[in-house]
Design a protein around this motif. Structure first.
Motif, PDB file in Angstrom:
ATOM      1  N   LEU A  60       0.844  -1.193   0.000  1.00  0.00           N
ATOM      2  CA  LEU A  60       0.000   0.000   0.000  1.00  0.00           C
ATOM      3  C   LEU A  60       0.881   1.245   0.000  1.00  0.00           C
ATOM      4  O   LEU A  60       1.816   1.338   0.796  1.00  0.00           O
ATOM      5  CB  LEU A  60      -0.895   0.015   1.239  1.00  0.00           C
ATOM      6  CG  LEU A  60      -1.647   1.338   1.369  1.00  0.00           C
ATOM      7  CD1 LEU A  60      -3.125   1.150   1.158  1.00  0.00           C
ATOM      8  CD2 LEU A  60      -1.363   2.014   2.684  1.00  0.00           C
ATOM      9  N   VAL A  61       0.591   2.171  -0.910  1.00  0.00           N
ATOM     10  CA  VAL A  61       1.286   3.458  -0.899  1.00  0.00           C
ATOM     11  C   VAL A  61       0.218   4.548  -0.821  1.00  0.00           C
ATOM     12  O   VAL A  61      -0.683   4.603  -1.651  1.00  0.00           O
ATOM     13  CB  VAL A  61       2.177   3.648  -2.157  1.00  0.00           C
ATOM     14  CG1 VAL A  61       2.889   4.993  -2.101  1.00  0.00           C
ATOM     15  CG2 VAL A  61       3.195   2.510  -2.276  1.00  0.00           C
ATOM     16  N   ALA A  62       0.313   5.369   0.220  1.00  0.00           N
ATOM     17  CA  ALA A  62      -0.661   6.442   0.430  1.00  0.00           C
ATOM     18  C   ALA A  62       0.093   7.758   0.475  1.00  0.00           C
ATOM     19  O   ALA A  62       1.271   7.782   0.833  1.00  0.00           O
ATOM     20  CB  ALA A  62      -1.403   6.220   1.748  1.00  0.00           C
ATOM     21  N   ARG A  63      -0.565   8.847   0.082  1.00  0.00           N
ATOM     22  CA  ARG A  63       0.172  10.105   0.076  1.00  0.00           C
ATOM     23  C   ARG A  63      -0.696  11.325   0.354  1.00  0.00           C
ATOM     24  O   ARG A  63      -1.865  11.360   0.007  1.00  0.00           O
ATOM     25  CB  ARG A  63       0.913  10.284  -1.246  1.00  0.00           C
ATOM     26  CG  ARG A  63       0.037  10.363  -2.474  1.00  0.00           C
ATOM     27  CD  ARG A  63       0.898  10.365  -3.744  1.00  0.00           C
ATOM     28  NE  ARG A  63       1.485   9.055  -3.997  1.00  0.00           N
ATOM     29  CZ  ARG A  63       2.788   8.794  -4.112  1.00  0.00           C
ATOM     30  NH1 ARG A  63       3.682   9.746  -3.984  1.00  0.00           N
ATOM     31  NH2 ARG A  63       3.205   7.586  -4.347  1.00  0.00           N
ATOM     32  N   ILE A  64      -0.061  12.307   0.989  1.00  0.00           N
ATOM     33  CA  ILE A  64      -0.626  13.658   1.063  1.00  0.00           C
ATOM     34  C   ILE A  64       0.233  14.496   0.121  1.00  0.00           C
ATOM     35  O   ILE A  64       1.448  14.574   0.304  1.00  0.00           O
ATOM     36  CB  ILE A  64      -0.565  14.229   2.496  1.00  0.00           C
ATOM     37  CG1 ILE A  64      -1.432  13.394   3.455  1.00  0.00           C
ATOM     38  CG2 ILE A  64      -1.020  15.684   2.500  1.00  0.00           C
ATOM     39  CD1 ILE A  64      -1.434  13.918   4.894  1.00  0.00           C
ATOM     40  N   PRO A  65      -0.376  15.071  -0.922  1.00  0.00           N
ATOM     41  CA  PRO A  65       0.434  15.820  -1.891  1.00  0.00           C
ATOM     42  C   PRO A  65       1.100  17.024  -1.246  1.00  0.00           C
ATOM     43  O   PRO A  65       0.601  17.586  -0.263  1.00  0.00           O
ATOM     44  CB  PRO A  65      -0.582  16.261  -2.951  1.00  0.00           C
ATOM     45  CG  PRO A  65      -1.910  15.747  -2.535  1.00  0.00           C
ATOM     46  CD  PRO A  65      -1.809  15.111  -1.209  1.00  0.00           C
ATOM     47  N   GLY A  66       2.234  17.420  -1.815  1.00  0.00           N
ATOM     48  CA  GLY A  66       2.958  18.577  -1.295  1.00  0.00           C
ATOM     49  C   GLY A  66       2.477  19.871  -1.930  1.00  0.00           C
ATOM     50  O   GLY A  66       1.845  19.861  -2.975  1.00  0.00           O
ATOM     51  N   ARG A  67       2.822  20.984  -1.277  1.00  0.00           N
ATOM     52  CA  ARG A  67       2.492  22.308  -1.829  1.00  0.00           C
ATOM     53  C   ARG A  67       3.382  22.626  -3.021  1.00  0.00           C
ATOM     54  O   ARG A  67       3.011  23.384  -3.893  1.00  0.00           O
ATOM     55  CB  ARG A  67       2.741  23.397  -0.773  1.00  0.00           C
ATOM     56  CG  ARG A  67       1.930  23.284   0.487  1.00  0.00           C
ATOM     57  CD  ARG A  67       2.094  24.551   1.335  1.00  0.00           C
ATOM     58  NE  ARG A  67       3.488  24.862   1.662  1.00  0.00           N
ATOM     59  CZ  ARG A  67       4.107  24.442   2.761  1.00  0.00           C
ATOM     60  NH1 ARG A  67       3.478  23.675   3.638  1.00  0.00           N
ATOM     61  NH2 ARG A  67       5.358  24.773   3.002  1.00  0.00           N
ATOM     62  N   GLY A  68       4.598  22.072  -3.002  1.00  0.00           N
ATOM     63  CA  GLY A  68       5.548  22.361  -4.070  1.00  0.00           C
ATOM     64  C   GLY A  68       6.576  21.254  -4.112  1.00  0.00           C
ATOM     65  O   GLY A  68       6.258  20.109  -3.822  1.00  0.00           O
ATOM     66  N   ASP A  69       7.814  21.613  -4.460  1.00  0.00           N
ATOM     67  CA  ASP A  69       8.809  20.548  -4.558  1.00  0.00           C
ATOM     68  C   ASP A  69       9.745  20.532  -3.338  1.00  0.00           C
ATOM     69  O   ASP A  69      10.945  20.375  -3.464  1.00  0.00           O
ATOM     70  CB  ASP A  69       9.584  20.636  -5.875  1.00  0.00           C
ATOM     71  CG  ASP A  69      10.207  22.022  -6.056  1.00  0.00           C
ATOM     72  OD1 ASP A  69      10.037  22.866  -5.149  1.00  0.00           O
ATOM     73  OD2 ASP A  69      10.870  22.235  -7.082  1.00  0.00           O
ATOM     74  N   GLY A  70       9.156  20.710  -2.177  1.00  0.00           N
ATOM     75  CA  GLY A  70       9.918  20.590  -0.926  1.00  0.00           C
ATOM     76  C   GLY A  70      10.340  19.145  -0.701  1.00  0.00           C
ATOM     77  O   GLY A  70      10.033  18.264  -1.505  1.00  0.00           O
ATOM     78  N   PRO A  71      11.056  18.891   0.392  1.00  0.00           N
ATOM     79  CA  PRO A  71      11.549  17.537   0.653  1.00  0.00           C
ATOM     80  C   PRO A  71      10.407  16.531   0.854  1.00  0.00           C
ATOM     81  O   PRO A  71       9.385  16.839   1.464  1.00  0.00           O
ATOM     82  CB  PRO A  71      12.367  17.693   1.936  1.00  0.00           C
ATOM     83  CG  PRO A  71      11.899  18.955   2.559  1.00  0.00           C
ATOM     84  CD  PRO A  71      11.434  19.837   1.442  1.00  0.00           C
ATOM     85  N   THR A  72      10.612  15.346   0.309  1.00  0.00           N
ATOM     86  CA  THR A  72       9.620  14.285   0.410  1.00  0.00           C
ATOM     87  C   THR A  72       9.946  13.394   1.598  1.00  0.00           C
ATOM     88  O   THR A  72      11.087  12.999   1.808  1.00  0.00           O
ATOM     89  CB  THR A  72       9.656  13.434  -0.875  1.00  0.00           C
ATOM     90  OG1 THR A  72       9.548  14.299  -1.977  1.00  0.00           O
ATOM     91  CG2 THR A  72       8.529  12.436  -0.904  1.00  0.00           C
ATOM     92  N   MET A  73       8.903  13.090   2.361  1.00  0.00           N
ATOM     93  CA  MET A  73       9.087  12.286   3.572  1.00  0.00           C
ATOM     94  C   MET A  73       8.269  11.005   3.426  1.00  0.00           C
ATOM     95  O   MET A  73       7.128  11.037   2.968  1.00  0.00           O
ATOM     96  CB  MET A  73       8.539  13.122   4.740  1.00  0.00           C
ATOM     97  CG  MET A  73       8.414  12.375   6.024  1.00  0.00           C
ATOM     98  SD  MET A  73      10.008  12.433   6.849  1.00  0.00           S
ATOM     99  CE  MET A  73       9.505  11.858   8.447  1.00  0.00           C
ATOM    100  N   LEU A  74       8.855   9.874   3.802  1.00  0.00           N
ATOM    101  CA  LEU A  74       8.136   8.602   3.678  1.00  0.00           C
ATOM    102  C   LEU A  74       8.167   7.836   5.002  1.00  0.00           C
ATOM    103  O   LEU A  74       9.221   7.716   5.638  1.00  0.00           O
ATOM    104  CB  LEU A  74       8.761   7.764   2.551  1.00  0.00           C
ATOM    105  CG  LEU A  74       8.035   6.470   2.169  1.00  0.00           C
ATOM    106  CD1 LEU A  74       8.101   6.247   0.656  1.00  0.00           C
ATOM    107  CD2 LEU A  74       8.608   5.245   2.881  1.00  0.00           C
TER     108      LEU A  74
END
Ligand code: ZN
Length: 438
Positions: free
Chosen positions: A63-77
């Motif tokens: 399962l992969v779930a996500r909250i989209p980012g506002r821009g291209d800031g750092p991605t956290m998993l």
């Protein structure tokens, strides 16, 4: 800070979700993680979190779930795995798949390894979504299949086949997080590095013959005996790694100058701490299995010795093999590397470390986070290798002590205190907000 009313409801939420997850039997093999992935999807979609299932075979979904980012800031998993190891109900004092809540603890296979963290990660991302949290970069949850066997259905497969779904700058996984007292001061261990598991086979050759006439044969088992002893007694050269240096600096206030000094200072703090630090200063060689003749009256022509070996991050199996040949000298034997996994590290001075440190300061002001290299490996290395991700193993545990937890993982009566689950949710929310804030 969350209000006390919402704290109570998040505690109930994570407890109930863990109970439900435990009741889904995901014993690997065969895994059947799709049932857990679907349960999580149903839970997350209720809070408006977008979910996708990725599966190499239908019954083993990630399962992969996500909250989209506002821009291209750092991605956290948030990384976790939904499969568990076998449970023998006869050894348990509760149903291992019952998910019973007893005296403030949730009982069942996977409570510690690691459905508790799966549930906490899901509750953290769901509650952030409900609050309307919009991180600078994406916040992703990956609850993967097949960590316990690692046959290519889980994190490795996701990183290779669906890199765009799970590429991340920062990652929180299992591996550490225990609170313990060292030299009278409290610390939370945070795993920043993992040793490489590199077991090998030593095959010693001789000549078979009837056991009643040993003179006509060349007994491979007898020839193997001094080699086993030599491997068992070998003291590998010690090395002071950056993680052990930082650990000792955190705990004692000053950086040790040599691996010997690090070990000496660790032992001064306590026997257990010395035992924890010693294997982090060198590779280990532990002969664990041996096979020779299948018949009492036949002298074996071949003796196979399996040696468990853990290498410091950065050491290669080739270097290990060269050392082993030096220890064994010339002789009629062959070495075969059985596998080589893990052995990666992430830097310590990072925004993710700062997030761990600021959370510890907030919830437990006396305590400090301490970096650690762990002897076993997790799925973190796939992400470090594929994307250069800064990956830490950190799921805080304050109520249950380290030794009890270590005894329960992969064993009978596995359980987790509800308070620790709640602590985990609090940390994950904090980390997501700290990384997602810029
Ligand atoms: Zn695990």
């Amino acid at each position: 800070m969350v209000s006390s009313a919402s704290t109570v409801s998040l505690r109930d939420e994570v407890t109930e979700l863990l109970q439900e997850l435990i009741r889904v039997d995901t014993t690997n093999p065969p895994g059947n993680e799709t049932a857990a992935a679907e349960l999580l999807r149903a839970y997350l979609e209720e809070s408006g979190v977008v979910c996708d299932l990725y599966a190499r075979v239908p019954e083993r979904a990630n399962l992969v779930a996500r909250i989209p980012g506002r821009g291209d800031g750092p991605t956290m998993l948030f990384l976790s795995h939904t499969d568990v190891v076998l449970a023998d109900a006869a050894e348990w004092s509760a149903d291992p798949f019952g998910g019973e809540l007893r005296d403030g603890e949730v009982w069942g296979r996977g409570a510690l390894d690691m459905k508790g963290q799966v549930a906490a990660s899901a509750v953290a991302i769901a509650s952030l979504a409900r609050e309307g949290f919009r991180p600078a970069g994406e916040l992703i949850l990956a609850a993967t299949a097949d960590e316990e066997v690692g046959a290519g259905f889980g994190a490795q497969w996701l990183c290779e086949e669906h890199p765009d779904a799970v590429r991340c700058d920062y990652l929180i996984n299992e591996g550490s997080g225990d609170r313990l007292e060292l030299g009278g001061k409290p610390f939370y261990l945070c795993s920043v590095a993992e040793k490489m598991s590199a077991p090998f086979l030593l095959r010693v050759r001789g000549r078979s013959g009837h056991a009643s006439m040993p003179g006509i044969a060349d007994n491979a088992l007898v020839k193997a005996a001094p080699m086993i002893t030599a491997l068992g007694e070998y003291q590998p050269e010690r090395e002071l790694t950056p993680d052990v240096a930082a650990l000792l600096e955190t705990v004692t206030g000053t950086k040790p100058g040599s691996p010997e000094e690090a070990l000496k200072r660790a032992r001064e703090i306590g026997q257990t701490f010395g035992e924890l630090v010693e294997p982090l200063l060198s590779m280990t060689l532990s002969p664990t299995m041996v096979t020779a003749s299948q018949k009492r009256n036949v002298i074996p022509a071949v003796c196979d010795v399996t040696v468990d070996s853990r290498l410091l991050p950065g050491t290669t199996p080739d270097e290990q093999q060269a050392i082993v040949r030096e220890v064994l000298g010339d002789g009629e034997y062959e070495l075969e590397v059985l596998e080589a996994h893990g052995g990666t590290r992430s830097p310590i001075e990072t925004p993710l470390w700062n997030a761990v440190a600021s959370w510890v300061e907030e919830v437990d002001p006396q305590a400090k986070p301490a970096p650690i290299c762990v002897a076993g490996f997790t799925d973190s290395h796939w992400f470090r290798e594929a994307f250069g991700t800064v990956a830490y193993g950190f799921f805080p545990s304050r109520v249950m002590d380290l030794e009890l937890a270590a005894r329960l993982i992969h064993s009978a009566d596995e359980r987790v205190p509800v308070e620790d689950l709640e602590l985990g949710v609090s940390f994950l929310c904090h980390a997501a907000q700290a990384i997602g804030a810029p």
